[in-house]
Design a protein around this motif. Structure first.
Motif, PDB file in Angstrom:
ATOM      1  N   LEU A   1       0.836  -1.193   0.000  1.00  0.00           N
ATOM      2  CA  LEU A   1       0.000   0.000   0.000  1.00  0.00           C
ATOM      3  C   LEU A   1       0.875   1.249   0.000  1.00  0.00           C
ATOM      4  CD1 LEU A   1      -2.618  -1.159   2.645  1.00  0.00           C
ATOM      5  CD2 LEU A   1      -2.812  -1.305   0.169  1.00  0.00           C
ATOM      6  N   ALA A   2       0.237   2.393  -0.216  1.00  0.00           N
ATOM      7  CA  ALA A   2       0.962   3.658  -0.226  1.00  0.00           C
ATOM      8  C   ALA A   2       1.493   3.996   1.161  1.00  0.00           C
ATOM      9  CB  ALA A   2       0.050   4.783  -0.730  1.00  0.00           C
ATOM     10  N   GLU A   3       2.484   4.850   1.202  1.00  0.00           N
ATOM     11  CA  GLU A   3       3.060   5.274   2.476  1.00  0.00           C
ATOM     12  C   GLU A   3       2.010   5.978   3.326  1.00  0.00           C
ATOM     13  OE1 GLU A   3       6.945   7.820   4.105  1.00  0.00           O
ATOM     14  OE2 GLU A   3       6.484   7.705   1.957  1.00  0.00           O
ATOM     15  N   ASP A   4       2.040   5.694   4.615  1.00  0.00           N
ATOM     16  CA  ASP A   4       1.161   6.314   5.607  1.00  0.00           C
ATOM     17  C   ASP A   4      -0.287   5.833   5.550  1.00  0.00           C
ATOM     18  OD1 ASP A   4       3.247   7.823   6.672  1.00  0.00           O
ATOM     19  OD2 ASP A   4       2.926   9.447   5.232  1.00  0.00           O
ATOM     20  N   VAL A   5      -0.580   4.750   4.809  1.00  0.00           N
ATOM     21  CA  VAL A   5      -1.926   4.169   4.855  1.00  0.00           C
ATOM     22  C   VAL A   5      -2.159   3.520   6.219  1.00  0.00           C
ATOM     23  CG1 VAL A   5      -3.381   2.314   3.939  1.00  0.00           C
ATOM     24  CG2 VAL A   5      -2.205   3.867   2.385  1.00  0.00           C
ATOM     25  N   LYS A   6      -1.147   2.841   6.747  1.00  0.00           N
ATOM     26  CA  LYS A   6      -1.178   2.221   8.070  1.00  0.00           C
ATOM     27  C   LYS A   6      -2.314   1.203   8.225  1.00  0.00           C
ATOM     28  CE  LYS A   6       2.312   4.770   9.260  1.00  0.00           C
ATOM     29  NZ  LYS A   6       3.674   4.188   9.208  1.00  0.00           N
ATOM     30  N   PRO A   7      -2.249   0.085   7.491  1.00  0.00           N
ATOM     31  CA  PRO A   7      -3.254  -0.971   7.685  1.00  0.00           C
ATOM     32  C   PRO A   7      -3.105  -1.574   9.074  1.00  0.00           C
ATOM     33  CG  PRO A   7      -1.432  -1.780   6.364  1.00  0.00           C
ATOM     34  CD  PRO A   7      -1.195  -0.313   6.548  1.00  0.00           C
ATOM     35  N   HIS A   8      -4.231  -1.886   9.703  1.00  0.00           N
ATOM     36  CA  HIS A   8      -4.192  -2.300  11.112  1.00  0.00           C
ATOM     37  C   HIS A   8      -4.709  -3.716  11.318  1.00  0.00           C
ATOM     38  CE1 HIS A   8      -5.615  -1.962  15.458  1.00  0.00           C
ATOM     39  NE2 HIS A   8      -4.305  -1.752  15.536  1.00  0.00           N
ATOM     40  N   LEU A   9      -5.996  -3.940  11.113  1.00  0.00           N
ATOM     41  CA  LEU A   9      -6.595  -5.265  11.258  1.00  0.00           C
ATOM     42  C   LEU A   9      -7.460  -5.566  10.042  1.00  0.00           C
ATOM     43  CD1 LEU A   9      -7.563  -5.211  15.052  1.00  0.00           C
ATOM     44  CD2 LEU A   9      -5.699  -6.505  14.006  1.00  0.00           C
ATOM     45  N   VAL A  10      -7.723  -6.843   9.796  1.00  0.00           N
ATOM     46  CA  VAL A  10      -8.456  -7.252   8.605  1.00  0.00           C
ATOM     47  C   VAL A  10      -9.539  -8.259   8.971  1.00  0.00           C
ATOM     48  CG1 VAL A  10      -6.369  -6.953   7.207  1.00  0.00           C
ATOM     49  CG2 VAL A  10      -6.980  -9.236   8.024  1.00  0.00           C
ATOM     50  N   ASP A  11     -10.443  -8.481   8.022  1.00  0.00           N
ATOM     51  CA  ASP A  11     -11.381  -9.593   8.112  1.00  0.00           C
ATOM     52  C   ASP A  11     -11.705 -10.038   6.697  1.00  0.00           C
ATOM     53  OD1 ASP A  11     -12.791 -11.527   9.450  1.00  0.00           O
ATOM     54  OD2 ASP A  11     -14.595 -10.325   9.719  1.00  0.00           O
ATOM     55  N   LEU A  12     -12.217 -11.271   6.574  1.00  0.00           N
ATOM     56  CA  LEU A  12     -12.539 -11.829   5.266  1.00  0.00           C
ATOM     57  C   LEU A  12     -13.985 -12.266   5.202  1.00  0.00           C
ATOM     58  CD1 LEU A  12      -9.285 -13.139   5.778  1.00  0.00           C
ATOM     59  CD2 LEU A  12      -9.727 -13.207   3.328  1.00  0.00           C
ATOM     60  N   ASP A  13     -14.572 -12.084   4.036  1.00  0.00           N
ATOM     61  CA  ASP A  13     -15.890 -12.617   3.739  1.00  0.00           C
ATOM     62  C   ASP A  13     -15.699 -14.109   3.467  1.00  0.00           C
ATOM     63  OD1 ASP A  13     -18.224 -13.509   2.434  1.00  0.00           O
ATOM     64  OD2 ASP A  13     -18.637 -11.529   1.611  1.00  0.00           O
ATOM     65  N   LEU A  14     -16.137 -14.960   4.384  1.00  0.00           N
ATOM     66  CA  LEU A  14     -15.875 -16.386   4.276  1.00  0.00           C
ATOM     67  C   LEU A  14     -16.727 -17.073   3.214  1.00  0.00           C
ATOM     68  CD1 LEU A  14     -15.462 -17.305   8.046  1.00  0.00           C
ATOM     69  CD2 LEU A  14     -13.704 -16.705   6.357  1.00  0.00           C
TER      70      LEU A  14
END
Length: 352
Positions: A311-324
């Motif tokens: 991702l681009a700088e400073d987007v800062k991804p934190h936590l995720v989830d998925l559509d199962l």
């Protein structure tokens, strides 16, 4: 200039313009990038192409008004919950998986949401669990809500950080995973006094716990995310130690560790794709989403990165989830102040 030479010059000029346009298109499509002026929509794929950004989700991105920390998906209701922080902002936003904005929760019981989990998705009464790391009267606990935002129950002692087990206390609980059996797995300690992995029974009794701070096996330093696979293995993103630790979900015994993939930045999240082939791991400081091979039953081995979404700088991804059900990946981004949807490429006729 003769008419014939003028005509030839025009043909040459026209050909050069066409060539330049063709090269521009080829470069754009071959570079692996989808460019946009928006901070959060500039990304690059390396390794095996497994996911691509869905630029149409959500349809109303202006509803994001705070720092987005976590996301949860109900694959059966086709609904996505997004939690954000900030003064005078709704703490939870609700969207459809197609990107329509449905509602926000008008609740005062959430201070600083950190992690989120959608439980009992297939039932008639699904619930949303949210960890709260706030320091106010509602903080340091884990809350269960109805899909419309009604508070159903609270784990922990609201407003009082602690390490007690009876009554149960937390200090900045990072995330919760609710197994289909009703058993709860909690990582407690997003920088607070605790560095714990706790398993609770369905009636919320402690079944086993690892609670030592440190770099040794089965010790933690800022345990940040937790997931459980179908082979009775608990996977914990041990953020401060830059590793993922694995435990037996029944006994709590230590099974193994991954560290070689996280020399540059720590793992912040860990989730399993619906086909159980890959773990999705976010690294906030390097702005990466990595997909790692999931090991077969009975093995842990060494980690192997098969795909990276840079991702681009400073987007800062934190936590995720998925559509199962559909396989889509949703990413909560603190820096970009948004959640984004990535959809799986269809490879060989399979979902992923």
């Amino acid at each position: 200039m003769s008419l014939r030479k003028k005509s030839q010059w025009c043909l040459v000029a026209s050909g050069m313009v066409s060539l330049i346009l063709l090269l521009t298109v080829l470069y754009s499509s071959g570079s692996g990038q989808r460019r946009s002026s928006s901070l959060g929509q500039d990304y690059q794929l390396t390794g095996r192409p497994l996911y691509k950004l869905d630029l149409s989700w959500p349809k109303n991105p202006e509803v994001f008004t705070g720092e987005v920390f976590c996301v949860a998906v109900n694959q059966y209701a086709a609904v996505v919950y997004v939690a954000q922080r900030g003064s005078n902002v709704p703490k939870v936003l609700v969207f459809t998986t197609e990107g329509d904005f449905l509602m926000s929760w008008n609740t005062t019981t959430l201070e600083m949401p950190h992690g989120m989990f959608l439980a009992d998705a297939a039932s008639k009464d699904p619930t949303v669990w949210i960890t709260d790391v706030g320091d106010g009267p509602y903080g340091h606990c884990i809350k269960q809500y109805s899909p419309s935002g009604k508070l159903l129950q609270v784990l922990g002692t609201p407003g009082k950080a602690g390490s007690g087990l009876d009554p149960l206390q937390f200090d900045q609980p990072a995330e919760i995973f609710v197994h289909e059996s009703g058993e709860l797995y909690i990582v407690d300690g997003d920088g607070g006094m605790n560095n714990r992995l706790i398993k609770l029974s369905k009636d919320q009794k402690v079944l086993w716990i690892h609670a030592e701070k440190g770099p040794a096996l089965a010790q933690f330093y800022i345990p940040h995310s937790v997931t459980v696979d179908s082979a009775q293995r608990v996977w914990v993103a041990d953020r401060g130690n830059k590793r993922i630790q694995v435990f037996n979900s029944i006994t709590g015994d230590w099974l193994g560790m991954w560290g070689s993939c996280f020399t540059e930045d720590a793992p912040y999240s860990v989730r399993l794709t619906p086909d159980k082939k890959y773990f999705v791991v976010v690294q906030l400081n390097t702005n990466q989403i990595s997909l790692l091979d999931a090991p077969p039953v009975g093995q842990i081995g060494q980690c192997n990165v098969v795909s990276v979404i840079q991702l681009a700088e400073d987007v800062k991804p934190h936590l995720v989830d998925l559509d199962l059900k559909a396989g889509a990946l949703y990413v909560a981004e603190i820096g970009a102040q948004q959640a984004q949807k990535f959809t799986p490429f269809s490879l060989g006729g399979s979902l992923l």
